[in-house]
Design an enzyme around this catalytic site. Structure first.
Site, PDB file in Angstrom:
ATOM      1  N   LEU A  41       0.884  -1.167   0.000  1.00 21.65           N
ATOM      2  CA  LEU A  41       0.000   0.000   0.000  1.00 21.65           C
ATOM      3  C   LEU A  41       0.916   1.209   0.000  1.00 21.65           C
ATOM      4  CD1 LEU A  41      -2.812  -0.657   2.663  1.00 21.65           C
ATOM      5  CD2 LEU A  41      -3.135  -0.245   0.228  1.00 21.65           C
ATOM      6  N   ASP A  42       0.615   2.184  -0.835  1.00 25.05           N
ATOM      7  CA  ASP A  42       1.411   3.410  -0.852  1.00 25.05           C
ATOM      8  C   ASP A  42       1.374   4.075   0.512  1.00 25.05           C
ATOM      9  OD1 ASP A  42       1.918   3.119  -3.577  1.00 25.05           O
ATOM     10  OD2 ASP A  42       0.070   4.158  -4.103  1.00 25.05           O
ATOM     11  N   GLN A  43       2.335   4.926   0.773  1.00 25.97           N
ATOM     12  CA  GLN A  43       2.390   5.590   2.077  1.00 25.97           C
ATOM     13  C   GLN A  43       1.150   6.441   2.313  1.00 25.97           C
ATOM     14  OE1 GLN A  43       5.946   8.035   2.084  1.00 25.97           O
ATOM     15  NE2 GLN A  43       4.779   9.764   2.774  1.00 25.97           N
ATOM     16  N   ARG A 140      -0.313   2.197  -7.868  1.00 28.77           N
ATOM     17  CA  ARG A 140      -1.276   3.293  -7.688  1.00 28.77           C
ATOM     18  C   ARG A 140      -2.500   3.151  -8.587  1.00 28.77           C
ATOM     19  NH1 ARG A 140       0.807   7.033  -4.355  1.00 28.77           N
ATOM     20  NH2 ARG A 140      -0.464   8.773  -5.058  1.00 28.77           N
TER      21      ARG A 140
END
Length: 177
Positions: A41-43, A140
């Site tokens: 998961l992206d930050q 993303r």
């Protein structure tokens, strides 16, 4: 075999070692040796992250060829109607090709924890929530899909991966499956 369901808070990077920045990592929350994230998961995304010590399970969850369903609660800028969500259901053309068809529907605002920092609120721009289920995991991807149909993502929370869900796990907390 260990399988951990972790509610990744906003701002945490999905690795156990830092990159030299002061950003928190998984090591700040999960003190179980030998487990690794199955996917990322992206930050700036929140929600369910699975960690396991089983390489085959990790591959089955993360590898796009298995098409594991991942469900996201997505706050978008704008007010898409059902017709505006239809391209998501058919597949959206992104720079790296067409996405697989997704399940997409509007939902009432979910009862989630407050995000820190909060999503910027603008009186002049409406927002709404959608539930989006994808079966691939490009970089993303959800953010790019909603932007492609004209409704940029404001907040992104992964709620479910396959049969595992975030139910009852507070941000920064985890439990064994």
């Amino acid at each position: 075999m260990a399988l951990i369901l972790f509610n990744k808070p906003y701002g945490v990077i999905c690795q156990f070692s830092g990159d030299g920045s002061p950003r928190p990592t998984l090591a700040d929350f999960v003190k179980v040796p030998g487990v690794y994230p199955a996917g990322r998961l992206d930050q700036d995304s929140e929600g369910l992250l699975l960690l396991t010590d089983d390489g085959r399970l990790q591959a089955r969850i993360a590898d796009p060829k298995y098409k594991t369903a991942k469900t996201y609660l997505v706050q978008v800028e704008g007010d898409p109607d059902d017709a505006a969500l239809e391209p998501l259901r058919k597949g959206v053309r992104l720079k790296d090709g067409m996405t697989l068809p997704a399940d997409a529907r509007r939902i009432d605002p979910p009862d989630l924890w407050p995000r820190d920092p909060p999503v910027r609120f603008r009186k002049s721009v409406p927002d709404c929530w959608i539930e989006l289920t994808i079966r691939e995991g490009r970089n993303r991807q959800v953010r790019r899909m909603t932007a492609a149909i004209g409704f940029p993502t404001l907040r992104l929370v992964r709620w479910r991966i396959g049969d595992w869900a975030l139910d009852g796990i507070a941000p920064g907390e985890w439990r064994e499956a």
